[in-house]
Design an enzyme around this catalytic site. Structure first.
Site, PDB file in Angstrom:
ATOM      1  N   ARG A 101       0.831  -1.198   0.000  1.00 28.55           N
ATOM      2  CA  ARG A 101       0.000   0.000   0.000  1.00 28.55           C
ATOM      3  C   ARG A 101       0.866   1.248   0.000  1.00 28.55           C
ATOM      4  O   ARG A 101       1.920   1.273   0.640  1.00 28.55           O
ATOM      5  CB  ARG A 101      -0.907   0.043   1.235  1.00 28.55           C
ATOM      6  CG  ARG A 101      -2.060  -0.928   1.210  1.00 28.55           C
ATOM      7  CD  ARG A 101      -3.012  -0.647   2.368  1.00 28.55           C
ATOM      8  NE  ARG A 101      -2.330  -0.658   3.650  1.00 28.55           N
ATOM      9  CZ  ARG A 101      -2.734   0.035   4.720  1.00 28.55           C
ATOM     10  NH1 ARG A 101      -3.783   0.839   4.644  1.00 28.55           N
ATOM     11  NH2 ARG A 101      -2.082  -0.063   5.855  1.00 28.55           N
ATOM     12  N   SER A 133       7.407  -5.412   6.994  1.00 29.14           N
ATOM     13  CA  SER A 133       7.034  -6.471   7.942  1.00 29.14           C
ATOM     14  C   SER A 133       7.807  -7.767   7.702  1.00 29.14           C
ATOM     15  O   SER A 133       7.227  -8.848   7.540  1.00 29.14           O
ATOM     16  CB  SER A 133       5.519  -6.705   7.874  1.00 29.14           C
ATOM     17  OG  SER A 133       4.837  -5.536   8.238  1.00 29.14           O
ATOM     18  N   ASP A 179       4.578  -3.094  11.875  1.00 28.48           N
ATOM     19  CA  ASP A 179       3.181  -2.714  12.093  1.00 28.48           C
ATOM     20  C   ASP A 179       2.848  -2.479  13.563  1.00 28.48           C
ATOM     21  O   ASP A 179       1.970  -1.666  13.891  1.00 28.48           O
ATOM     22  CB  ASP A 179       2.238  -3.756  11.486  1.00 28.48           C
ATOM     23  CG  ASP A 179       2.467  -5.164  12.020  1.00 28.48           C
ATOM     24  OD1 ASP A 179       3.441  -5.382  12.766  1.00 28.48           O
ATOM     25  OD2 ASP A 179       1.679  -6.057  11.665  1.00 28.48           O
TER      26      ASP A 179
END
Length: 461
Positions: free
Chosen positions: A76, A145, A198
């Protein structure tokens, strides 16, 4: 039927989490955290990774900041405009990554980061055409991540890939430098201000809206926690690395927590031995969404073997991970008179037809036992963190409001899990202390949180 009832009774006993045991888990968690802060690569199972985020965002920061969230087969890109003490605008785009860039002969670091930088440049160009940028240097928060060895707020060396990625020449490379170079080659003037995961992002997002947020927890497919530590308590930090703020966000990697006080069953031990990482991620295998459905499946398989008529044959019960946590949640929440949702799930997911009301009630009981243990153990972990930072055992810290921001589908969508966890936190703290502790949902740490950390570490005047 009696044989099946014995299996359930033995499971309930093995999964028991009385308050005394949870207090032991919380104390053990706090002790492992202390050990992990003492020395790099020490004896603690918990890595206690220094994030180098020493300043959390506040409502006073204004301007537009970008975020890149890379953690799966899609990534994203986001633009967040901060104004008036809040998020005035947020625009996001999701981009699928071609499989050939993630693994195989054409999967190179240059190609992967080049593709990401091109998509980011296109997004920025479209946003600026529409008047979406308010001037000044562009700054980016990068949520990555995958396991990295981080050496500063904006640098980190890739240790290994996970999930579907196998870009071999990127291992050992600084992923921020690789992205920065790819952006420069495409004429994109943007600086990576922060590299985070995250969990740290969730802490930042929670802190932006509530200055009393002291910790963040991910309870989804996986689990992790981050919290704000007094920098002087981080013995493995060299004195020259101590920040002026005297605070540091620590990424605990608590999924790897292990202790003799954790209530393990034969089903947990078998799952662990057959997993891709036996002997690792013990806590995660007890409390995260990745594994709850699989534990229930293993229990039901044993019940079926002891009492074949009860579940109408094994069906698909022998297939690992065929039962997912959303299935467990749906059955656990079934309030229909004949537990028709349970019957439907057993038939559609496991191919088990014609179950009796007694069998369905037993399935719900198994779901309840497994989910309750997970929720109460998660609560003990949260209390362990609060204990470590002096928000539990008296003194000034206990009198201050302490907020824990939680993200993840397990907490957000599994209502009985959530309510059980919140109740266990209150039980462990006692009513007086619990009045000053708030556990609340905080969404999109990997997107919004990354932009906010970039804002907090902005080099703008």
């Amino acid at each position: 039927m009696a044989a099946a009832q014995r299996v359930v009774a033995e499971l309930r006993e093995a999964c028991a989490t009385p308050a005394a045991r949870l207090a032991e888990v919380a104390a053990a968690m706090a002790g492992e955290m202390e050990a992990g802060l003492a020395v790099e690569g020490g004896s603690s199972e918990m890595k206690m990774i220094v994030s180098y985020v020493d300043t959390l965002p506040t409502g006073g920061v204004e301007g537009s900041f970008y975020a890149l969230d890379l953690g799966g087969t899609n990534f994203r890109v986001l633009r967040v405009r901060l104004a008036g003490g809040g998020v005035a605008e947020r625009v996001a785009r999701e981009v699928p990554i071609p499989p050939g860039l993630m693994s195989g002969g054409g999967a190179t670091s240059e190609c992967l980061f080049g593709f990401i930088a091109s998509a980011l440049a296109e997004f920025v160009g479209e946003e600026e055409e529409e008047g979406g940028l308010d001037g000044g240097e562009r700054e980016l928060g990068f949520t990555f991540s995958f396991p990295v060895h981080q050496t500063s707020i904006a640098s980190g060396t890739l240790i290994r890939w996970t999930k579907a990625f196998a870009v071999d020449d990127a291992i050992g490379e600084d992923v921020v430098a690789a992205l920065q170079a790819a952006m420069s080659e495409r004429g994109l003037d943007m600086r990576v201000s922060a590299l985070i995961n995250d969990t740290v992002g969730t802490l930042a997002a929670g802190s932006y809206y509530d200055e009393d947020v002291v910790a963040a927890v991910i309870l989804g497919t996986g689990t992790n926690a981050a919290y704000v530590e007094d920098a002087t308590a981080i013995a493995k930090l060299h004195p020259s690395q101590l920040p002026a703020s005297n605070t540091m966000v620590i990424n605990t990697e608590w999924g790897s927590f292990a202790s003799p006080c954790l209530p393990l069953t034969e089903f947990d031990e078998a799952l662990d031995q057959e997993s891709l990482n036996p002997g690792e991620q013990t806590y995660e295998k007890l409390i995260s969404g990745m594994y709850l459905g699989e534990i229930v499946r293993r229990v039901l398989l044993k019940i079926s073997s002891r009492c074949p008529s009860l579940l109408g044959g094994a069906g698909e019960l022998a297939t690992p991970f065929v039962l997912r946590t959303p299935d467990v949640s749906a059955m656990h929440h079934d309030e229909t008179p004949d537990l028709s949702i349970v019957g439907e799930k057993l038939e559609r997911t496991l191919g088990i037809r014609g179950t009796s009301p007694e069998a369905r009630r037993m399935v719900v009981e198994v779901c309840d036992i497994v989910a309750t243990r997970a929720a109460r153990l998660a609560a003990a972990g949260i209390v362990g963190i609060l204990k470590k930072i002096g928000r539990v055992d008296g003194g000034e810290g206990r009198r201050r409001r302490s907020v824990v921001a939680v993200d993840g589908g397990l907490f957000e969508h599994y209502g009985k899990f959530r309510r059980c966890m919140e109740s266990a936190v209150r039980e462990l703290l006692g009513e007086a202390a619990a009045e000053r502790v708030v556990v609340k949902l905080a969404s999109d740490g990997s997107g919004l949180g990354a932009a906010l950390v970039a804002a907090a570490h902005s080099q703008r005047a």
